[in-house]
Design a protein around this motif. Structure first.
Motif, PDB file in Angstrom:
ATOM      1  N   PHE A  49       7.158  15.523  75.037  1.00  0.00           N
ATOM      2  CA  PHE A  49       6.865  14.615  76.151  1.00  0.00           C
ATOM      3  C   PHE A  49       5.467  14.027  75.948  1.00  0.00           C
ATOM      4  CE2 PHE A  49       4.999  13.791  80.319  1.00  0.00           C
ATOM      5  CZ  PHE A  49       6.012  13.137  81.006  1.00  0.00           C
ATOM      6  N   LYS A  50       4.521  14.908  75.632  1.00  0.00           N
ATOM      7  CA  LYS A  50       3.134  14.478  75.406  1.00  0.00           C
ATOM      8  C   LYS A  50       3.075  13.451  74.264  1.00  0.00           C
ATOM      9  CE  LYS A  50      -1.033  16.546  73.314  1.00  0.00           C
ATOM     10  NZ  LYS A  50      -2.121  15.896  74.039  1.00  0.00           N
ATOM     11  N   GLN A  51       3.730  13.797  73.162  1.00  0.00           N
ATOM     12  CA  GLN A  51       3.683  12.916  71.993  1.00  0.00           C
ATOM     13  C   GLN A  51       4.259  11.535  72.329  1.00  0.00           C
ATOM     14  OE1 GLN A  51       6.193  14.325  68.797  1.00  0.00           O
ATOM     15  NE2 GLN A  51       5.779  12.482  67.576  1.00  0.00           N
ATOM     16  N   LEU A  52       5.417  11.524  72.991  1.00  0.00           N
ATOM     17  CA  LEU A  52       6.071  10.244  73.281  1.00  0.00           C
ATOM     18  C   LEU A  52       5.303   9.429  74.322  1.00  0.00           C
ATOM     19  CD1 LEU A  52       9.859  11.275  73.213  1.00  0.00           C
ATOM     20  CD2 LEU A  52       8.516  10.167  71.413  1.00  0.00           C
ATOM     21  N   GLY A 261      12.242   6.861  80.458  1.00  0.00           N
ATOM     22  CA  GLY A 261      12.683   6.641  79.073  1.00  0.00           C
ATOM     23  C   GLY A 261      12.423   7.868  78.216  1.00  0.00           C
ATOM     24  N   VAL A 262      11.241   8.442  78.356  1.00  0.00           N
ATOM     25  CA  VAL A 262      10.888   9.632  77.575  1.00  0.00           C
ATOM     26  C   VAL A 262      11.813  10.794  77.964  1.00  0.00           C
ATOM     27  CG1 VAL A 262       9.091  11.405  77.275  1.00  0.00           C
ATOM     28  CG2 VAL A 262       8.491   8.981  77.125  1.00  0.00           C
ATOM     29  N   VAL A 263      11.994  10.974  79.254  1.00  0.00           N
ATOM     30  CA  VAL A 263      12.854  12.061  79.745  1.00  0.00           C
ATOM     31  C   VAL A 263      14.284  11.881  79.222  1.00  0.00           C
ATOM     32  CG1 VAL A 263      13.950  12.891  81.866  1.00  0.00           C
ATOM     33  CG2 VAL A 263      11.471  12.665  81.754  1.00  0.00           C
ATOM     34  N   HIS A 264      14.752  10.663  79.217  1.00  0.00           N
ATOM     35  CA  HIS A 264      16.103  10.373  78.706  1.00  0.00           C
ATOM     36  C   HIS A 264      16.198  10.749  77.232  1.00  0.00           C
ATOM     37  CE1 HIS A 264      19.081   7.707  76.782  1.00  0.00           C
ATOM     38  NE2 HIS A 264      19.808   8.063  77.829  1.00  0.00           N
ATOM     39  N   ASP A 265      15.175  10.362  76.450  1.00  0.00           N
ATOM     40  CA  ASP A 265      15.212  10.637  75.010  1.00  0.00           C
ATOM     41  C   ASP A 265      15.066  12.122  74.704  1.00  0.00           C
ATOM     42  OD1 ASP A 265      15.512   7.973  74.791  1.00  0.00           O
ATOM     43  OD2 ASP A 265      13.500   7.552  74.015  1.00  0.00           O
ATOM     44  N   LEU A 266      14.476  12.859  75.623  1.00  0.00           N
ATOM     45  CA  LEU A 266      14.271  14.294  75.392  1.00  0.00           C
ATOM     46  C   LEU A 266      15.535  15.117  75.596  1.00  0.00           C
ATOM     47  CD1 LEU A 266      10.766  14.948  76.928  1.00  0.00           C
ATOM     48  CD2 LEU A 266      11.496  15.377  74.614  1.00  0.00           C
ATOM     49  N   GLN A 267      16.499  14.572  76.323  1.00  0.00           N
ATOM     50  CA  GLN A 267      17.677  15.378  76.699  1.00  0.00           C
ATOM     51  C   GLN A 267      18.422  15.899  75.454  1.00  0.00           C
ATOM     52  OE1 GLN A 267      18.309  15.373  80.333  1.00  0.00           O
ATOM     53  NE2 GLN A 267      19.560  17.199  79.983  1.00  0.00           N
TER      54      GLN A 267
END
Ligand code: 6CS
Length: 358
Positions: A49-52, A261-267
């Protein structure tokens, strides 16, 4: 303790804020507290999350991750998000259920599919999230994500193959009432404790066993203070990522889009991470404790636990009312939808076609 913690966090935020003023283009620092150590599943989530966020904001936003203990227990970091002292946190239903009782739906046994892929799809179901969203908002939080950290495994000092074997066994559970009910239904004596106190309680024989995914059993060294590791394959460890409602609502539309967007990509990312971590840590545990007895419950044995667990669903609905019932219905429907999508056309979808890590 709480006042002390709040003062410390406020001081930290102030100092970081002053330092941050010097950097041109710096929008601020987002603080993310997790309930686990460095190297855990939650840490992998927060670090990515931090990186993105830092990449996608071109460095305008800095994210600081606080591992377990840095800002207190699960309950304390939930309070810090509530107060707005920090912006993001992991909040596992096993603790958060005291604040938002319907999230205890994720603690019900034999409710999710035996197929991990089905569960991954069900937990990211938009309708399920939409059902939970107002419950988080009612407590000044914004739900970001629901995901699993892997199958729950028991580490105990004696073999347990049937509910009768649990008689007199003091099982540590997370701190919500539903987990007490779940293990009472199996005949155990459940003992709620914060995560940080489990190892010493096992060492001092204050408890006989505990339940957690394999990666946590390894990183918290619970395998050192047990003789049996038992795979009931009855529940996954589900957690949620959340933020402070006012903070989120106060963000610009672009920044809200950055977060979602980040949360979506992390799933999808975190589903792969948890599977790998749990597989790898099982190998480590086996190497470090070759004498640890590993038991996989047979389908018949699991069935006894399934039967014993059923009255807990009624207890859940009695305790959480209409909101709980609605969330239960949504979760069942999300699992059914995911199962339907996963089922091969015309094939039969038998129980247990994806095994937990061995
Ligand atoms: O057992 C617990 O309390 C903790 N277990 C895990 C895997 N994550 C956070 C939670 O607090």
């Amino acid at each position: 303790m709480r006042d002390w913690l709040l003062i410390a966090v406020a001081a930290l935020v102030f100092v970081a804020g002053v330092a941050g003023c010097r950097a041109p283009g710096h929008e601020g620092t987002w603080r993310f507290a997790i309930e686990e150590n460095q190297g855990s599943v939650q840490d992998a989530y927060a670090q990515r999350f931090k990186q993105l966020v830092e990449e996608r904001s071109h460095g305008a936003i800095k994210v600081v991750v606080y591992t377990y203990g840095a800002l207190g227990t699960s309950d304390q970091i939930t309070e810090l998000v509530h107060d707005g002292s920090i912006q993001f946190a992991m909040a596992s239903p096993g603790h958060l259920g005291k604040v938002i009782p319907p999230v205890q739906v994720f603690l019900l046994h034999f409710l999710l599919s035996p197929d991990e892929e089905v569960n991954n799809a069900a937990l990211s179901d938009p309708q399920l999230k939409a059902a939970l969203d107002p419950l988080y908002r009612a407590k000044d939080f914004k739900l970001l994500s629901i995901y699993t950290e892997g199958w729950q495994v028991w580490t105990i000092k004696k073999p347990v193959r049937t509910p009768a074997d649990f008689d007199g066994v003091k099982m540590r559970v997370m701190t919500t009432p539903l987990l007490m009910a779940a293990y009472r239904a199996y005949g155990a004596s459940p003992t709620p404790l914060p995560y940080s106190e489990v190892y010493s309680a096992l060492q001092l024989n204050m408890i006989d066993g505990q339940v957690n995914p394999l990666f946590a059993i390894e990183e918290m060294s619970f395998y050192e203070v047990a003789d049996y590791m038992i795979f009931p394959h009855s529940a996954e460890f589900v957690t949620t990522a959340m933020t402070n409602e006012d903070f989120y609502d106060g963000l610009s539309p672009e920044r809200q889009k950055l977060v979602t967007g980040v949360v979506h990509d992390l799933q999808g990312y975190i589903d792969g991470v948890q599977r790998r971590f749990n597989d790898e840590r099982l190998d480590i545990i086996k190497k470090k404790r070759p004498d640890l007895h590993i038991i996989h419950l047979t389908p018949d044995q699991r069935d006894k636990f399934r039967q014993a667990s059923m009255p807990v669903r009624e207890e859940f609905v009695d305790d959480t009312g209409l909101a709980g019932k609605r969330v239960l219905t949504q979760l069942e429907a999300a699992v059914a939808r995911a199962e339907q999508r996963a089922a091969p056309a015309g094939g039969d979808d038998d129980d247990g076609h994806v095994a937990p890590p061995m």
